[in-house]
Design a protein around this motif. Structure first.
Motif, PDB file in Angstrom:
ATOM      1  N   ARG A  35      46.818  46.566  33.839  1.00  0.00           N
ATOM      2  CA  ARG A  35      46.643  47.585  32.807  1.00  0.00           C
ATOM      3  C   ARG A  35      47.902  47.815  31.976  1.00  0.00           C
ATOM      4  NH1 ARG A  35      44.998  48.932  37.524  1.00  0.00           N
ATOM      5  NH2 ARG A  35      46.706  50.383  37.951  1.00  0.00           N
ATOM      6  N   ILE A  36      49.010  48.083  32.632  1.00  0.00           N
ATOM      7  CA  ILE A  36      50.225  48.424  31.898  1.00  0.00           C
ATOM      8  C   ILE A  36      50.751  47.229  31.098  1.00  0.00           C
ATOM      9  CG2 ILE A  36      52.598  49.228  32.099  1.00  0.00           C
ATOM     10  CD1 ILE A  36      50.461  51.383  32.501  1.00  0.00           C
ATOM     11  N   PRO A  37      50.870  46.026  31.683  1.00  0.00           N
ATOM     12  CA  PRO A  37      51.292  44.878  30.874  1.00  0.00           C
ATOM     13  C   PRO A  37      50.384  44.626  29.677  1.00  0.00           C
ATOM     14  CG  PRO A  37      51.506  44.343  33.187  1.00  0.00           C
ATOM     15  CD  PRO A  37      50.790  45.657  33.119  1.00  0.00           C
ATOM     16  N   MET A  38      49.078  44.836  29.844  1.00  0.00           N
ATOM     17  CA  MET A  38      48.157  44.657  28.727  1.00  0.00           C
ATOM     18  C   MET A  38      48.452  45.667  27.617  1.00  0.00           C
ATOM     19  SD  MET A  38      45.530  43.045  27.537  1.00  0.00           S
ATOM     20  CE  MET A  38      44.993  43.368  25.862  1.00  0.00           C
ATOM     21  N   ALA A  39      48.610  46.922  27.994  1.00  0.00           N
ATOM     22  CA  ALA A  39      48.904  47.955  26.997  1.00  0.00           C
ATOM     23  C   ALA A  39      50.241  47.701  26.305  1.00  0.00           C
ATOM     24  CB  ALA A  39      48.904  49.335  27.660  1.00  0.00           C
ATOM     25  N   ARG A  66      37.589  45.039  36.025  1.00  0.00           N
ATOM     26  CA  ARG A  66      37.617  46.248  36.858  1.00  0.00           C
ATOM     27  C   ARG A  66      38.979  46.941  36.761  1.00  0.00           C
ATOM     28  NH1 ARG A  66      35.409  44.106  40.712  1.00  0.00           N
ATOM     29  NH2 ARG A  66      37.214  43.347  41.873  1.00  0.00           N
ATOM     30  N   HIS A  67      40.030  46.167  36.783  1.00  0.00           N
ATOM     31  CA  HIS A  67      41.371  46.762  36.684  1.00  0.00           C
ATOM     32  C   HIS A  67      41.635  47.311  35.285  1.00  0.00           C
ATOM     33  CE1 HIS A  67      43.824  45.973  40.375  1.00  0.00           C
ATOM     34  NE2 HIS A  67      42.736  45.296  40.671  1.00  0.00           N
ATOM     35  N   LEU A  68      41.252  46.555  34.269  1.00  0.00           N
ATOM     36  CA  LEU A  68      41.581  46.949  32.905  1.00  0.00           C
ATOM     37  C   LEU A  68      40.784  48.148  32.429  1.00  0.00           C
ATOM     38  CD1 LEU A  68      41.927  43.583  30.927  1.00  0.00           C
ATOM     39  CD2 LEU A  68      43.722  45.235  31.446  1.00  0.00           C
ATOM     40  N   VAL A  69      39.524  48.243  32.832  1.00  0.00           N
ATOM     41  CA  VAL A  69      38.639  49.255  32.267  1.00  0.00           C
ATOM     42  C   VAL A  69      38.278  50.331  33.296  1.00  0.00           C
ATOM     43  CG1 VAL A  69      36.418  49.666  31.142  1.00  0.00           C
ATOM     44  CG2 VAL A  69      37.722  47.590  30.630  1.00  0.00           C
ATOM     45  N   LEU A  70      37.645  49.929  34.383  1.00  0.00           N
ATOM     46  CA  LEU A  70      37.110  50.918  35.306  1.00  0.00           C
ATOM     47  C   LEU A  70      38.203  51.689  36.028  1.00  0.00           C
ATOM     48  CD1 LEU A  70      34.166  48.810  36.818  1.00  0.00           C
ATOM     49  CD2 LEU A  70      34.170  50.330  34.827  1.00  0.00           C
ATOM     50  N   LEU A  71      39.183  50.957  36.594  1.00  0.00           N
ATOM     51  CA  LEU A  71      40.257  51.635  37.322  1.00  0.00           C
ATOM     52  C   LEU A  71      41.137  52.434  36.366  1.00  0.00           C
ATOM     53  CD1 LEU A  71      41.596  52.142  40.017  1.00  0.00           C
ATOM     54  CD2 LEU A  71      42.910  50.037  39.729  1.00  0.00           C
ATOM     55  N   ALA A  72      41.404  51.883  35.191  1.00  0.00           N
ATOM     56  CA  ALA A  72      42.227  52.604  34.210  1.00  0.00           C
ATOM     57  C   ALA A  72      41.543  53.900  33.784  1.00  0.00           C
ATOM     58  CB  ALA A  72      42.480  51.719  32.995  1.00  0.00           C
ATOM     59  N   HIS A 124      39.392  55.686  35.475  1.00  0.00           N
ATOM     60  CA  HIS A 124      39.425  56.641  36.585  1.00  0.00           C
ATOM     61  C   HIS A 124      40.801  57.287  36.731  1.00  0.00           C
ATOM     62  CE1 HIS A 124      38.603  58.399  40.516  1.00  0.00           C
ATOM     63  NE2 HIS A 124      39.742  57.861  40.946  1.00  0.00           N
ATOM     64  N   GLN A 125      41.845  56.490  36.644  1.00  0.00           N
ATOM     65  CA  GLN A 125      43.195  57.034  36.832  1.00  0.00           C
ATOM     66  C   GLN A 125      43.607  57.946  35.685  1.00  0.00           C
ATOM     67  OE1 GLN A 125      45.730  53.635  37.610  1.00  0.00           O
ATOM     68  NE2 GLN A 125      45.323  53.738  39.806  1.00  0.00           N
ATOM     69  N   LEU A 126      43.204  57.601  34.468  1.00  0.00           N
ATOM     70  CA  LEU A 126      43.544  58.467  33.339  1.00  0.00           C
ATOM     71  C   LEU A 126      42.792  59.788  33.417  1.00  0.00           C
ATOM     72  CD1 LEU A 126      43.666  55.881  30.415  1.00  0.00           C
ATOM     73  CD2 LEU A 126      45.592  57.108  31.425  1.00  0.00           C
ATOM     74  N   ALA A 127      41.544  59.745  33.888  1.00  0.00           N
ATOM     75  CA  ALA A 127      40.746  60.968  33.978  1.00  0.00           C
ATOM     76  C   ALA A 127      41.231  61.880  35.106  1.00  0.00           C
ATOM     77  CB  ALA A 127      39.278  60.608  34.184  1.00  0.00           C
ATOM     78  N   HIS A 128      41.853  61.315  36.115  1.00  0.00           N
ATOM     79  CA  HIS A 128      42.338  62.103  37.260  1.00  0.00           C
ATOM     80  C   HIS A 128      43.805  61.764  37.532  1.00  0.00           C
ATOM     81  CE1 HIS A 128      37.957  61.405  37.727  1.00  0.00           C
ATOM     82  NE2 HIS A 128      37.929  62.671  38.103  1.00  0.00           N
ATOM     83  N   PHE A 129      44.624  61.819  36.485  1.00  0.00           N
ATOM     84  CA  PHE A 129      46.005  61.351  36.639  1.00  0.00           C
ATOM     85  C   PHE A 129      46.775  62.171  37.663  1.00  0.00           C
ATOM     86  CE2 PHE A 129      50.516  61.484  35.405  1.00  0.00           C
ATOM     87  CZ  PHE A 129      50.825  60.138  35.548  1.00  0.00           C
ATOM     88  N   GLY A 130      46.599  63.479  37.649  1.00  0.00           N
ATOM     89  CA  GLY A 130      47.363  64.327  38.560  1.00  0.00           C
ATOM     90  C   GLY A 130      47.132  64.001  40.019  1.00  0.00           C
ATOM     91  N   GLN A 131      45.904  63.579  40.358  1.00  0.00           N
ATOM     92  CA  GLN A 131      45.582  63.259  41.757  1.00  0.00           C
ATOM     93  C   GLN A 131      45.723  61.770  42.066  1.00  0.00           C
ATOM     94  OE1 GLN A 131      43.279  65.312  39.874  1.00  0.00           O
ATOM     95  NE2 GLN A 131      44.578  66.977  40.631  1.00  0.00           N
ATOM     96  N   SER A 132      46.054  60.962  41.055  1.00  0.00           N
ATOM     97  CA  SER A 132      46.213  59.524  41.265  1.00  0.00           C
ATOM     98  C   SER A 132      47.560  59.227  41.911  1.00  0.00           C
ATOM     99  CB  SER A 132      46.117  58.788  39.928  1.00  0.00           C
ATOM    100  OG  SER A 132      47.279  59.033  39.145  1.00  0.00           O
ATOM    101  N   PRO A 133      47.744  58.044  42.485  1.00  0.00           N
ATOM    102  CA  PRO A 133      49.059  57.694  43.051  1.00  0.00           C
ATOM    103  C   PRO A 133      50.181  57.799  42.027  1.00  0.00           C
ATOM    104  CG  PRO A 133      47.389  56.140  43.805  1.00  0.00           C
ATOM    105  CD  PRO A 133      46.730  56.999  42.780  1.00  0.00           C
TER     106      PRO A 133
END
Length: 433
Positions: free
Chosen positions: A211-215, A258-264, A266-275
């Motif tokens: 995700r991050i390298p792509m962005a 899955r990493h680029l879209v689905l996981l990204a 989820h993590q953006l929507a719940h950033f505070g609770q993400s790792p």
């Protein structure tokens, strides 16, 4: 510097060999890349004492880098920092990174021919990593017989999915070199040639699935297009192709999708609770407890498990205990948070000043090989982009790649400053080369 004396001549040959071997060893054989960096750092000091001089130490970026290093080293002294003698020793050895970049700028890459060799090596490494990703996407295995990672993502030439980060930096100058060639040689077909290169670069990063390298790649391409007018239509073409490429990844590389879209998402929507949100919270809590000197080198690794820091932030949607000990990793996953936890607010200010000094020295003004220099500038810009997860600043291989590209970019920028403007006065097309 030309010389016929035996010792300086031997140092020059050793330094050039270490310089040209460094990208190869950063690609594979990490321990040898460590040795090459040490050879360049020590070699610069030895060569400076043998006739090169110490003028490089007066460069603004070098002065700020030495101040940053000195303050971080002070903050790591046992009793000031919490890592003990090992952390203090690592802090002292960190000076080899800026010294290596200074060696490339002021010693081994001063001449045009070595810079051309280095450009070819960097492009070759970029193509090699891209080829390994492509082969693994098509056949399921890379050229070494290593399969996709268990989660379905592609690993390129490695056993783990760590190819995308260095590739996101290498792609930018390589892409700009290709665009410069297309602008000069492809004539009316330059738009199609540049678009093919830009879309190909984005496609490889989509396949890589990180995700991050792509962005950061997309950010870098946008910056390159802003600075290099002939590339702007091609950048728009790549942006238009991005949704199609992501949909194709869903078919041919579901793990990447899955990493680029689905996981990204989820993590953006719940950033505070993400790792990542928990690491961010823990770093700020640690920094708030030690705002002046931080906690020394590798502060996050040494201090993260202290129960005193197991709480959230009142203004941030974080976990009540900040994630407890489960969030603890080796570093803060952000260079600015790393500077803050290692050496407090003064260290953060010095780190920001150092990055600004790098970018000021790298600024791609008019002159020879401007497209290549734009790509190198963009690579360092995205590497130090503050709103991103990143590896440890001084960890190899990615930290080595960054300081290598920094040194190459500084050498290219210095070569333009040393060239009389009159040499380019009758070449109006040089701004696009």
């Amino acid at each position: 510097m030309k010389t016929t004396s035996p010792l300086p001549l031997a140092l020059d040959r050793i330094g050039l060999a270490a310089t040209l071997l460094l990208p190869l060893f950063l690609t594979h054989v990490r321990i040898m890349s460590e040795i090459m960096m040490d050879v360049l750092a020590v070699g610069l000091l030895a060569r400076s004492a043998c006739g090169l001089g110490w003028g490089w130490a007066r460069l603004p970026w070098v002065r700020i880098a030495l101040l940053w290093w000195g303050w971080q080293s002070f903050c790591s002294i046992p009793g000031v920092g919490i890592g003990g003698g090992n952390a203090f020793g690592q802090a002292l050895l960190a000076v080899r990174f800026p010294l290596m970049a200074a060696a490339l700028q002021n010693w081994t890459l001063r001449d045009a021919r070595p810079r051309q060799w280095m450009a070819a090596l960097l492009v070759g490494c970029c193509l090699y990593i891209s080829l390994q990703i492509l082969v693994q996407a098509v056949f399921g295995y890379n050229l070494f017989g290593i399969p996709r990672f268990p989660d379905g993502t592609l690993t390129g030439p490695y056993a783990h999915p760590r190819a995308a980060a260095p590739l996101s930096r290498l792609l930018l100058p390589s892409l700009m070199l290709g665009c410069a060639w297309a602008a000069k040689r492809a004539g009316r077909g330059s738009f199609f040639a540049m678009s093919g290169l830009a879309i190909g670069a984005v496609a490889i990063m989509v396949l890589a699935g990180q995700r991050i390298p792509m962005a950061l790649t997309l950010l870098g391409i946008a910056l390159c297009a802003f600075l290099y007018r002939p590339m702007r239509p091609a950048a728009w073409a790549a942006a238009a192709a991005l949704p199609v490429l992501v949909l194709l990844a869903r078919i041919f590389s579901p793990g990447s999708f899955r990493h680029l879209v689905l996981l990204a998402e989820h993590q953006l929507a719940h950033f505070g609770q993400s790792p990542y949100g928990a690491i961010f919270t823990r770093a700020l809590v640690m920094a708030r407890a030690h705002p002046i000197t931080g906690m020394g080198y590798d502060a996050f690794r040494h201090g993260c498990r202290d129960p005193r820091f197991f709480h959230g932030l009142s203004w941030f949607n974080s976990l009540p205990d900040g994630g407890g000990a489960a969030v603890c990793v080796q570093h803060a996953h952000n260079h600015y948070l790393q500077a803050l936890t290692n050496s407090g607010l003064p260290g953060l200010v010095l780190f920001i000043a150092m990055v600004v000094a790098w970018l000021a020295a790298l600024w791609p003004r008019e002159g020879a090989h401007r497209a290549w220099r734009i790509g190198l500038f963009a690579a360092i810009f995205v590497h130090e982009w503050p709103i991103a997860s990143s590896s440890d600043l001084l960890n190899l291989p990615l930290g080595g790649w960054a300081f290598l590209l920094l040194g190459v970019g500084l050498a290219e920028a210095a070569s333009v400053r040393r060239t009389p403007p009159s040499l380019y006065a009758d070449k109006p097309s040089s701004k696009n080369d």
